[in-house]
Design an enzyme around this catalytic site. Structure first.
Site, PDB file in Angstrom:
ATOM      1  N   ASP A  49       0.840  -1.207   0.000  1.00  0.00           N
ATOM      2  CA  ASP A  49       0.000   0.000   0.000  1.00  0.00           C
ATOM      3  C   ASP A  49       0.870   1.250   0.000  1.00  0.00           C
ATOM      4  O   ASP A  49       1.506   1.565   0.999  1.00  0.00           O
ATOM      5  CB  ASP A  49      -0.889   0.005   1.252  1.00  0.00           C
ATOM      6  CG  ASP A  49      -1.773   1.242   1.295  1.00  0.00           C
ATOM      7  OD1 ASP A  49      -2.858   1.209   0.703  1.00  0.00           O
ATOM      8  OD2 ASP A  49      -1.379   2.261   1.907  1.00  0.00           O
ATOM      9  N   TYR A  54       3.209   9.827  -0.476  1.00  0.00           N
ATOM     10  CA  TYR A  54       4.304   9.225   0.293  1.00  0.00           C
ATOM     11  C   TYR A  54       5.652   9.460  -0.407  1.00  0.00           C
ATOM     12  O   TYR A  54       6.708   9.260   0.188  1.00  0.00           O
ATOM     13  CB  TYR A  54       4.104   7.712   0.504  1.00  0.00           C
ATOM     14  CG  TYR A  54       2.834   7.319   1.223  1.00  0.00           C
ATOM     15  CD1 TYR A  54       2.043   8.260   1.874  1.00  0.00           C
ATOM     16  CD2 TYR A  54       2.402   5.991   1.240  1.00  0.00           C
ATOM     17  CE1 TYR A  54       0.859   7.884   2.506  1.00  0.00           C
ATOM     18  CE2 TYR A  54       1.232   5.618   1.880  1.00  0.00           C
ATOM     19  CZ  TYR A  54       0.463   6.571   2.498  1.00  0.00           C
ATOM     20  OH  TYR A  54      -0.704   6.184   3.126  1.00  0.00           O
ATOM     21  N   LYS A  79      -2.784   5.932  -4.312  1.00  0.00           N
ATOM     22  CA  LYS A  79      -3.898   6.847  -3.995  1.00  0.00           C
ATOM     23  C   LYS A  79      -3.668   8.200  -4.651  1.00  0.00           C
ATOM     24  O   LYS A  79      -2.514   8.664  -4.731  1.00  0.00           O
ATOM     25  CB  LYS A  79      -4.007   7.056  -2.477  1.00  0.00           C
ATOM     26  CG  LYS A  79      -3.869   5.781  -1.664  1.00  0.00           C
ATOM     27  CD  LYS A  79      -4.021   5.986  -0.173  1.00  0.00           C
ATOM     28  CE  LYS A  79      -3.642   4.733   0.589  1.00  0.00           C
ATOM     29  NZ  LYS A  79      -2.222   4.611   0.952  1.00  0.00           N
ATOM     30  N   HIS A 112      -7.614   9.534  -1.754  1.00  0.00           N
ATOM     31  CA  HIS A 112      -6.924   9.524  -0.453  1.00  0.00           C
ATOM     32  C   HIS A 112      -7.763  10.144   0.670  1.00  0.00           C
ATOM     33  O   HIS A 112      -7.833   9.605   1.779  1.00  0.00           O
ATOM     34  CB  HIS A 112      -5.572  10.235  -0.601  1.00  0.00           C
ATOM     35  CG  HIS A 112      -4.536   9.738   0.354  1.00  0.00           C
ATOM     36  ND1 HIS A 112      -3.212   9.653   0.038  1.00  0.00           N
ATOM     37  CD2 HIS A 112      -4.630   9.304   1.635  1.00  0.00           C
ATOM     38  CE1 HIS A 112      -2.535   9.176   1.078  1.00  0.00           C
ATOM     39  NE2 HIS A 112      -3.374   8.963   2.062  1.00  0.00           N
TER      40      HIS A 112
HETATM   41  N1  NAP Z   1      -5.168   6.330   3.748  1.00  0.00           N
HETATM   42  C1  NAP Z   1      -4.571   7.062   4.657  1.00  0.00           C
HETATM   43  O1  NAP Z   1      -4.901   8.238   4.878  1.00  0.00           O
HETATM   44  C2  NAP Z   1      -3.458   6.474   5.454  1.00  0.00           C
HETATM   45  C3  NAP Z   1      -2.967   7.155   6.590  1.00  0.00           C
HETATM   46  C4  NAP Z   1      -1.943   6.564   7.329  1.00  0.00           C
HETATM   47  C5  NAP Z   1      -1.455   5.316   6.936  1.00  0.00           C
HETATM   48  N2  NAP Z   1      -1.924   4.692   5.816  1.00  0.00           N
HETATM   49  C6  NAP Z   1      -1.397   3.370   5.371  1.00  0.00           C
HETATM   50  O2  NAP Z   1      -1.457   2.457   6.450  1.00  0.00           O
HETATM   51  C7  NAP Z   1      -0.148   1.931   6.706  1.00  0.00           C
HETATM   52  C8  NAP Z   1       0.018   1.594   8.178  1.00  0.00           C
HETATM   53  O3  NAP Z   1      -0.169   2.736   8.998  1.00  0.00           O
HETATM   54  P1  NAP Z   1       1.039   3.530   9.728  1.00  0.00           P
HETATM   55  O4  NAP Z   1       2.282   3.317   8.966  1.00  0.00           O
HETATM   56  O5  NAP Z   1       0.565   4.914   9.930  1.00  0.00           O
HETATM   57  O6  NAP Z   1       1.109   2.899  11.171  1.00  0.00           O
HETATM   58  P2  NAP Z   1       1.183   1.440  11.835  1.00  0.00           P
HETATM   59  O7  NAP Z   1       1.332   0.380  10.805  1.00  0.00           O
HETATM   60  O8  NAP Z   1       0.075   1.367  12.811  1.00  0.00           O
HETATM   61  O9  NAP Z   1       2.525   1.558  12.698  1.00  0.00           O
HETATM   62  C9  NAP Z   1       3.763   1.714  12.102  1.00  0.00           C
HETATM   63  C10 NAP Z   1       4.773   2.018  13.214  1.00  0.00           C
HETATM   64  O10 NAP Z   1       4.854   0.915  14.102  1.00  0.00           O
HETATM   65  C11 NAP Z   1       6.196   0.408  14.104  1.00  0.00           C
HETATM   66  N3  NAP Z   1       6.059  -1.057  14.118  1.00  0.00           N
HETATM   67  C12 NAP Z   1       5.606  -1.872  13.145  1.00  0.00           C
HETATM   68  N4  NAP Z   1       5.579  -3.150  13.547  1.00  0.00           N
HETATM   69  C13 NAP Z   1       6.038  -3.166  14.821  1.00  0.00           C
HETATM   70  C14 NAP Z   1       6.266  -4.189  15.759  1.00  0.00           C
HETATM   71  N5  NAP Z   1       5.996  -5.446  15.490  1.00  0.00           N
HETATM   72  N6  NAP Z   1       6.749  -3.831  16.980  1.00  0.00           N
HETATM   73  C15 NAP Z   1       7.034  -2.546  17.287  1.00  0.00           C
HETATM   74  N7  NAP Z   1       6.831  -1.519  16.438  1.00  0.00           N
HETATM   75  C16 NAP Z   1       6.340  -1.829  15.193  1.00  0.00           C
HETATM   76  C17 NAP Z   1       6.868   0.933  12.856  1.00  0.00           C
HETATM   77  O11 NAP Z   1       8.248   1.164  13.073  1.00  0.00           O
HETATM   78  P3  NAP Z   1       9.400   0.497  12.166  1.00  0.00           P
HETATM   79  O12 NAP Z   1       9.142   0.862  10.730  1.00  0.00           O
HETATM   80  O13 NAP Z   1      10.642   1.132  12.711  1.00  0.00           O
HETATM   81  O14 NAP Z   1       9.331  -0.980  12.420  1.00  0.00           O
HETATM   82  C18 NAP Z   1       6.149   2.283  12.691  1.00  0.00           C
HETATM   83  O15 NAP Z   1       6.739   3.258  13.504  1.00  0.00           O
HETATM   84  C19 NAP Z   1       0.760   3.073   6.223  1.00  0.00           C
HETATM   85  O16 NAP Z   1       2.096   2.696   6.101  1.00  0.00           O
HETATM   86  C20 NAP Z   1       0.074   3.458   4.943  1.00  0.00           C
HETATM   87  O17 NAP Z   1       0.366   2.535   3.909  1.00  0.00           O
HETATM   88  C21 NAP Z   1      -2.924   5.249   5.090  1.00  0.00           C
END
Ligand code: NAP
Length: 276
Positions: A49, A54, A79, A112
């Site tokens: 994704d 990004y 997106k 988005h």
């Molecule tokens: N549509 C939208 O508006 C929107 C908004 C936000 C996000 N998204 C999508 O959703 C995806 C996921 O959301 P997100 O990236 O915001 O947050 P998330 O997946 O909830 O959390 C990511 C964070 O958690 C850490 N992490 C991951 N696995 C871990 C584990 N097993 N133990 C400890 N820490 C861990 C990562 O650090 P490290 O990388 O250092 O491991 C990073 O800092 C995004 O990457 C994006 O593709 C979409």
């Protein structure tokens, strides 16, 4: 029950989308993006994704190539960003994303954010891309029920997916039920609340009882709630561990304990009140 990283949900147009994927928000373009994507695909992930905003689509495309898995086994999402919304501008943004990713179709293209006064026109552009076969499924992101209702009045094609902030502190029960009723697959962004939920005492206790990590418990909870999930990590050991969730099942009681953590609390902006 979802039993492997390759298991899919069937979208309302028949396209199969993996339940589990890699998110790449805040992943740097170049080798950081390429390495994360390659590591994920090599460890069995099939869904990635990304988004134009990004600014890592080139690195993602590089990782896809390096992994060497055939394109038709992968599910790639991007997106259209807010500043590009509108009919012609969305068509141009789609072309730019494909070019950066260096692929010739997307599996899923999302609006988005629901930019007021623009998203219906943007949707018409997505419908055109879909009808031309340039994208296998189209959907939205950050749409509340009222945004979906407004869109459905004008849409010829119903969105196949709504990707929203979703985690144990924001369980979106009404939206989830609405999407289920309408045949729109819900997808969770920030499933780990960007890491914050990994310190929650209830989640930690449940994790201990299953001999799993807090992240694995939350991601398993997503799947048992029939929500597609796309945790982000740039660390190979976490990319692998996050997906090791197919050898256990949370009991109904533990599902309820996690559901009860809801506080309607966001880590990102409310789609009714964003200024970008
Ligand atoms: N549509 C939208 O508006 C929107 C908004 C936000 C996000 N998204 C999508 O959703 C995806 C996921 O959301 P997100 O990236 O915001 O947050 P998330 O997946 O909830 O959390 C990511 C964070 O958690 C850490 N992490 C991951 N696995 C871990 C584990 N097993 N133990 C400890 N820490 C861990 C990562 O650090 P490290 O990388 O250092 O491991 C990073 O800092 C995004 O990457 C994006 O593709 C979409």
């Amino acid at each position: 029950m979802v039993t492997s990283l390759k298991d899919t949900t069937t979208l309302h147009n028949g396209v199969k989308m993996p339940w589990f994927g890699l998110g790449v928000f805040k992943v740097k373009d170049g080798s950081e993006a390429a390495d994360s994507v390659r590591n994920a695909i090599e460890s069995g992930y099939r869904s990635i994704d990304t988004a134009a905003i990004y600014k890592n689509e080139e690195g993602v495309g590089q990782g896809i190539k390096e992994a060497g898995v055939s394109r038709d086994e992968l599910f790639i999402t991007s997106k259209v960003w807010n500043a590009d919304q509108g009919y012609e501008t969305t068509l141009a943004a789609f072309d730019a994303s494909l070019k950066k990713l260096d692929i010739d179709y997307l599996d899923l293209y999302l609006i988005h954010w629901p930019v007021d006064g623009k998203f219906v026109e943007t949707w018409k552009a997505l419908e055109k891309l879909y009808k031309e076969g340039r994208v296998r499924a189209i959907g939205v992101s950050n749409f509340h029920i009222h945004h979906l209702e407004e869109l459905l009045k004008e849409a010829e094609i119903k969105p196949m997916v709504n990707q929203v902030e979703y985690h144990p502190h924001l369980t979106q029960v009404e939206l989830r039920e609405y999407c289920e009723k309408e045949g729109i697959q819900l997808e969770a962004w920030s499933p780990l609340k960007q890491g914050e939920l990994l310190e929650d005492e209830t989640i930690k206790q449940i994790a201990e009882s299953y001999r799993k990590s807090p992240a694995q418990i939350i991601l398993r909870w997503d799947l048992q709630n029939k929500v597609v999930t796309i945790p982000k990590s740039i660390k190979e050991y976490r990319i692998v561990a996050n997906a090791d969730i197919f050898d256990f099942e949370l009991s109904a009681e533990d599902m309820d304990r996690i559901n009860a953590l809801n506080k309607n609390e966001r880590c990102g902006p409310d789609p009714d009140n964003f200024d970008f």
